[in-house]
Design a protein around this motif. Structure first.
Motif, short mmCIF file in Angstrom:
data_model
loop_
_atom_site.label_atom_id
_atom_site.label_comp_id
_atom_site.label_asym_id
_atom_site.label_seq_id
_atom_site.Cartn_x
_atom_site.Cartn_y
_atom_site.Cartn_z
N ILE A 123 -9.03 -20.23 37.70
CA ILE A 123 -9.55 -21.42 38.40
C ILE A 123 -9.66 -22.59 37.41
O ILE A 123 -9.26 -23.71 37.70
CB ILE A 123 -10.90 -21.11 39.08
CG1 ILE A 123 -10.68 -20.16 40.27
CG2 ILE A 123 -11.59 -22.40 39.53
CD1 ILE A 123 -11.96 -19.65 40.90
N ASP A 124 -10.19 -22.29 36.22
CA ASP A 124 -10.27 -23.34 35.18
C ASP A 124 -8.90 -23.95 34.93
O ASP A 124 -8.75 -25.16 34.85
CB ASP A 124 -10.78 -22.75 33.86
CG ASP A 124 -12.29 -22.56 33.84
OD1 ASP A 124 -12.96 -23.09 34.74
OD2 ASP A 124 -12.78 -21.88 32.92
N MET A 127 -7.58 -25.97 38.10
CA MET A 127 -8.38 -27.08 38.64
C MET A 127 -8.74 -28.15 37.61
O MET A 127 -9.35 -29.16 37.95
CB MET A 127 -9.69 -26.54 39.26
CG MET A 127 -9.52 -25.53 40.38
SD MET A 127 -8.57 -26.13 41.81
CE MET A 127 -9.64 -27.44 42.43
N GLN A 128 -8.33 -27.96 36.34
CA GLN A 128 -8.84 -28.89 35.32
C GLN A 128 -8.23 -30.29 35.40
O GLN A 128 -8.75 -31.22 34.77
CB GLN A 128 -8.69 -28.31 33.92
CG GLN A 128 -7.29 -28.07 33.47
CD GLN A 128 -7.28 -27.51 32.04
OE1 GLN A 128 -7.05 -28.23 31.10
NE2 GLN A 128 -7.56 -26.22 31.90
N TYR A 137 -18.43 -29.16 40.25
CA TYR A 137 -17.59 -28.03 39.81
C TYR A 137 -18.14 -26.64 40.12
O TYR A 137 -17.38 -25.77 40.58
CB TYR A 137 -17.30 -28.15 38.31
CG TYR A 137 -16.67 -29.46 37.91
CD1 TYR A 137 -15.41 -29.84 38.38
CD2 TYR A 137 -17.35 -30.34 37.07
CE1 TYR A 137 -14.84 -31.05 38.01
CE2 TYR A 137 -16.78 -31.55 36.70
CZ TYR A 137 -15.53 -31.90 37.16
OH TYR A 137 -14.98 -33.10 36.80
N ARG A 141 -15.99 -23.97 42.43
CA ARG A 141 -15.62 -22.62 41.96
C ARG A 141 -16.08 -21.56 42.96
O ARG A 141 -15.32 -20.67 43.36
CB ARG A 141 -16.24 -22.37 40.59
CG ARG A 141 -15.80 -21.05 39.96
CD ARG A 141 -16.60 -20.73 38.69
NE ARG A 141 -16.48 -21.76 37.66
CZ ARG A 141 -15.43 -21.88 36.84
NH1 ARG A 141 -14.42 -21.04 36.93
NH2 ARG A 141 -15.40 -22.84 35.92
N VAL B 653 -27.70 -30.67 38.99
CA VAL B 653 -26.47 -30.24 38.32
C VAL B 653 -25.56 -31.45 38.09
O VAL B 653 -25.04 -31.67 36.99
CB VAL B 653 -25.74 -29.15 39.13
CG1 VAL B 653 -24.39 -28.82 38.50
CG2 VAL B 653 -26.60 -27.89 39.23
N ILE B 657 -24.30 -33.12 34.57
CA ILE B 657 -22.88 -33.20 34.20
C ILE B 657 -22.49 -34.66 33.91
O ILE B 657 -21.71 -34.92 32.99
CB ILE B 657 -22.01 -32.55 35.30
CG1 ILE B 657 -22.19 -31.02 35.22
CG2 ILE B 657 -20.53 -32.94 35.16
CD1 ILE B 657 -21.42 -30.22 36.23
N ARG B 687 -14.89 -31.61 33.09
CA ARG B 687 -14.02 -31.10 34.14
C ARG B 687 -14.36 -29.63 34.42
O ARG B 687 -15.27 -29.08 33.79
CB ARG B 687 -12.55 -31.24 33.71
CG ARG B 687 -12.11 -32.70 33.65
CD ARG B 687 -10.77 -32.88 32.97
NE ARG B 687 -10.36 -34.27 32.93
CZ ARG B 687 -9.59 -34.87 33.86
NH1 ARG B 687 -9.13 -34.17 34.89
NH2 ARG B 687 -9.28 -36.14 33.75
N MET B 688 -13.59 -29.02 35.33
CA MET B 688 -13.89 -27.64 35.73
C MET B 688 -14.04 -26.70 34.53
O MET B 688 -14.98 -25.91 34.45
CB MET B 688 -12.78 -27.14 36.67
CG MET B 688 -12.95 -25.71 37.14
SD MET B 688 -14.41 -25.48 38.18
CE MET B 688 -13.75 -25.97 39.77
N HIS B 689 -13.11 -26.80 33.57
CA HIS B 689 -13.08 -25.83 32.47
C HIS B 689 -14.08 -26.19 31.36
O HIS B 689 -14.30 -25.37 30.46
CB HIS B 689 -11.67 -25.73 31.88
CG HIS B 689 -11.20 -27.00 31.23
ND1 HIS B 689 -11.07 -28.18 31.92
CD2 HIS B 689 -10.85 -27.29 29.95
CE1 HIS B 689 -10.64 -29.12 31.10
NE2 HIS B 689 -10.51 -28.61 29.91
N ALA B 691 -17.23 -27.52 32.20
CA ALA B 691 -18.57 -27.55 32.80
C ALA B 691 -19.29 -26.22 32.55
O ALA B 691 -18.68 -25.16 32.67
CB ALA B 691 -18.47 -27.81 34.31
#
Lengths: 154, 745
Positions: A123-124, A127-128, A137, A141, B653, B657, B687-689, B691
């Motif tokens: 997912i990382d 979706m990044q 985020y 997820r 949250v 962030i 970003r997602m990775h 966070a």
């Protein structure tokens, strides 16, 4: 010369210069505003759509280069008939301002089509490229995991 | 004291008005009567009420902007609680601009108290000061005030509507109102007769609203629990309408370039190349910039880029270093404020160890996901504006000035906001859209900025500096003397809306002077820097820099004292403010804080009390083969009453962030008078990775209701810096951290 496009299963004839990005064809010509403008340089993912099922940044695809059938957020589901992934977004109360979420959902839908059970690391990875300034985020997820489960049940 | 409360209660009057097919209820009255937004002017059918009941059902016109914080849903819950309707049965729309929607809580924040030590008297006084909001016509979404502001008024509107509808039913049935009950949008008589509100609405419009008492919280069935947000389905299906999505009949598309030397003039321009480009319909001279109206936004953006412009110089030193030289020099001038001055900081306690540190934080952009845009339709006599905005009454009057129209001739349509964070409390983008539309009368024109234009024409979070001096003795803080210098966002913003300002700027030192620590010698002074760089309100405002300055220095003091940084803070806090201490204790427990971390792992604690809400955070970072990743976070907050805990969690949250994004990557710099950052590759965010996995605890012991939208942001920055110190032994005194640490990108 008008250019023919198939968007969400409907054929459209578009009479615009061929270098106009698909994003602006969708938004200002066809009237499908669910796909969002965020950066114009493929750095935020807000404009993500599918071409033949592949997630692409529509701000970077010129009208004349559209190589297949286009699917936008409007083609995924509607408020009265949401797709499972959209229902997962609602179940997890993901959106805050909501502006990036069309792109997030399109990116996630492409991920799930390719990988029905993505790990957190996957997912990382997938979706990044999709920015969310509200910081949703963790819920994105969780919604992806839920949608993966629901899609497998179906 | 009680009399102030009584007077204030009388100022919350409920009005009702008969409308076609129903009745409208609103709270509109202050000390002196404001024009009743419920009474339509002659020939005017549009109304601006809070609640409207007709044959269609119940509609709430939310006077606050939905920018992602869930305000529409929670305001609807406040109404539904007293009105006895289901939340699903209320339709929520953004209310038009109306002076009656003044923001009473926001001006209450202007009082010179620390907030956490507020007495009931001061609390009442804060409410009284709120009356000023009416005078200034501040219909503003900001300052984390929406719930504080709406809590009484929305419930009163709901309760009054309920009792008026019951009276209408009582008249119809010939029974006493007191015998009637209400549930699920209907009045129920003792014999079981049920009359839906929709059928009573017309009759209710003829009845003067009775006085009502609000229900005790113990009777609540909706408030305090989570309810699905009313905007969630739209936002998950691409059907939510933002300003950039409005499509009035015949719409044209424009884009704009304003002088990148901010505030500078335009000497001349040559649009000959642009004029013949595809889709171009009109070139517009804006005085300090140019716009192109075209058949498509992208074609407009291409054409406006092709215009050659000779820009005038910026009215400030053109390089970043020179700007910070000016900020540093303001320490040599007279202090603007000393909002806290306890004990005597001029005397070093005997046997104490002195420490000093200097900090510097950059200018920051808001970078909302939806780039700035607005749509306008100018007819010569009227102006309609569609905009995602945090201040419709200000936008209305400022657009009227540009269009040379009466304020009443301007209609502001507020859409969903694709992020606000303070940026959309300004009115520059709506004035620009107005000027563009005036070049093409009777045609609606949507003016959209490129991301580059947005990033480079913000009202930035001011760059700020701090000089800290402290002393520790026997493991305790005995002296804390802080100095903070920055441009005043308040002075500048008030100047823009034409309200004189001056005197101590509380916002410049908020997050530093008002922190709940019992330090016997404790002073905080603010220094206002005179610079013309455009600055404004950025999520958590002064707390966004002071949270970092104040808390990082406390961390340094804890280490100088040889103490665990969490225990050091907790000890100073316990006697001063129990809810704040409770937050620290909560994150200690949640994170399993021991003061020890294994090799390759660092933990930091951060704390800030802001907008009435204490928030503590613990951040954990991990070293993965030389790259540092933000791994986990624990947050505890106490806003007293959490009207919707799930929404509060989301705000905590998200706020964190937003703060981590700034701490890790955010920086606006200047060269030759222009902002050097253009787009997200130059101004990245979490970003997602990147966070962290986050756990939140929402406490409810605070006596007064605090905000939710902003308090999560300030503690994130020191907590991350403190965690990096724990990991590496290197102290971060400037941001962003990506300059000095190898953070995962």
């Amino acid at each position: 010369m008008p250019i023919s496009l198939t968007i969400n299963g409907t054929a459209h004839e578009v009479d615009l210069p061929e270098d106009v990005p698909l994003l602006w064809v969708l938004r200002d010509e066809v009237g499908l505003t669910g796909t969002k403008f965020g950066c114009g340089v493929a750095a935020c993912g807000a404009c993500t759509v599918h071409i033949d099922g592949e997630a692409v940044r529509s701000c970077q695809v010129a009208l004349s280069d559209v190589w297949g059938d286009v699917t936008t957020i409007e083609g995924v589901g509607t408020p009265d008939a949401m797709a499972k992934i959209q229902q997962a977004w609602v179940d997890h109360q993901v959106a805050q301002c909501g502006y990036c979420q069309s792109g997030q959902i399109m990116q996630a839908a492409a991920l799930l089509a390719e990988n029905p059970s993505p790990s957190d690391a996957e997912i990382d990875e997938a979706m990044q490229g999709n920015l969310c300034r509200c910081g949703t985020y963790p819920r994105i997820r969780a919604a992806i995991h839920t949608a993966a489960g629901k899609l497998k049940e179906a | 004291m009680a009399s102030i409360g009584k007077i204030l209660r009388r100022t919350f009057l409920i009005g009702s008005a008969a409308i076609v097919g129903g009745v409208a209820f609103g709270v509109y009255y202050v000390n002196r009567p404001a024009p009743n937004p419920l009474k339509p002017q002659e020939g005017e059918t549009a109304l601006n009420p809070f609640v409207l009941i007709d044959q269609e059902g119940v509609t709430l016109f939310a006077p606050r902007a939905e920018m992602g914080q869930g305000v529409m849903t929670t305001w609807a819950a406040l109404i539904a609680e007293e009105l006895d309707v289901e939340l699903d049965d209320i339709r929520v729309l953004h209310g038009p601009a109306a002076a009656a929607y003044y923001n009473s809580a926001m001006l209450g924040e202007a009082l010179p108290n620390k907030g956490y030590d507020i007495s009931d008297f001061q609390h009442n006084l804060a409410e009284a000061l709120g009356v000023l909001g009416k005078v200034l016509s501040l219909q503003v979404t900001g300052g984390s005030t929406s719930m504080k502001d709406g809590f009484e008024r929305m419930r009163e509107a709901g309760a009054t509507a309920r009792e008026t509808l019951k009276q209408a039913a009582a008249d119809q049935l010939g029974v006493d109102r007191g015998l009637l009950k209400t549930a699920k949008g209907a009045v129920i008589a003792p014999d079981g007769t049920t009359i839906p509100y929709t059928e009573l609405a017309v009759a209710a419009g003829q009845i003067d609203p009775p006085h009502v008492e609000l229900r005790d919280p113990s009777e609540w069935r909706i408030l305090g629990k989570h309810h699905p947000r009313v905007d969630m389905v739209e936002k998950s299906t691409g059907t939510a309408e933002y300003a950039i999505d409005v499509r009035p009949e015949g719409l044209k598309f424009a884009s704009v370039r304003i002088n990148p030397k901010l505030g500078g003039e335009m000497n001349s321009f040559d649009a000959s190349a642009a004029e013949s480009m595809p889709g171009v319909e009109k070139i517009v001279d804006l005085g300090n910039g140019v716009a192109v109206i075209a058949s498509n936004t992208w074609l407009a953006m291409q054409a406006v880029e092709a215009i050659e412009v000779d820009w005038g110089e910026a009215p400030y030193p053109p390089e970043t270093d020179a700007l910070f030289d000016v900020i540093a020099a303001s320490f040599d001038g007279k202090a603007n404020s000393a909002m806290r001055d306890d004990g005597d900081v001029s005397v070093m306690p005997e046997g104490a160890t002195e420490i000093t540190a200097a900090y510097k934080l950059p200018y920051l952009a808001h970078a909302t996901m939806e780039p700035m845009n607005a749509t306008a339709l100018f007819t010569g006599k009227t102006l309609d504006i569609w905009a995602g905005n945090q201040a419709p009454t200000i936008i209305q009057s400022k657009a009227a000035e540009v269009a040379n129209l009466d304020t009443e001739a301007v209609n502001v349509h507020t859409t969903y906001l694709g992020g606000g964070f303070g940026r959309k409390g300004e009115f520059d983008y709506t004035q620009i859209a107005t000027k563009v539309a005036m070049a093409m009368p009777n045609v609606p024109v949507q003016t959209t900025w490129s991301r580059e234009e947005d990033m480079r024409h913000d009202f930035y979070r001011p760059g700020a500096m701090a000089r800290m001096r402290g002393a520790v003795k026997d493991g305790k803080a005995v002296l804390y003397d802080g100095q903070i210098a920055a441009q005043s966002a308040v002075y500048q913003a008030m100047g823009r809306i034409g309200v004189p300002s001056g005197g101590p700027d509380k916002v410049l030192v908020e997050g530093a002077f008002n922190q709940p620590y019992a330090i016997p010698n404790y002073r905080v002074r603010g220094y206002v820097t005179d610079l013309q760089v455009p600055v404004g309100f950025w999520r958590s405002v002064g707390n966004s820099f002071n949270g970092f300055f104040h808390d990082t220095f406390l961390d340094e003091m804890a280490h100088a004292a040889g103490r665990d940084p969490l225990e050091f803070r907790l000890e100073l806090m316990k006697s001063e403010h129990a809810p704040s201490a409770g937050c620290l204790e909560a994150v200690r427990e949640m994170s399993g804080w021991s003061g020890e971390t294994p090799d390759g792992v660092g933990r930091g604690v951060g704390f800030c009390y802001s907008f009435g809400t204490p928030v503590a955070q613990v951040i954990e970072v991990v070293d993965e083969d030389g790259t540092i990743r933000i791994n986990k976070a624990w947050i505890a907050c106490d806003m007293g009453l959490a009207l919707d805990p799930n929404t509060v969690e989301a705000q905590m949250v998200g706020g964190m962030i937003y703060g981590l994004s700034a701490a890790a990557y955010g920086e606006i710099t200047f060269a030759e008078g222009e902002v050097e950052q253009y787009n997200f590759p130059d101004y990245d965010a979490i970003r997602m990775h990147t966070a962290p996995v986050t756990e939140v605890r929402v406490l409810e012991t605070n006596r007064h209701m605090g905000g939710a939208g902003e308090p999560g942001t300030p503690p994130a920055m020191p907590a991350l810096g403190n965690a990096l110190f724990d990991l590496t032994g290197q102290r971060a005194r400037t941001l962003p951290l990506s300059h000095s640490f190898d953070l995962l990108i």
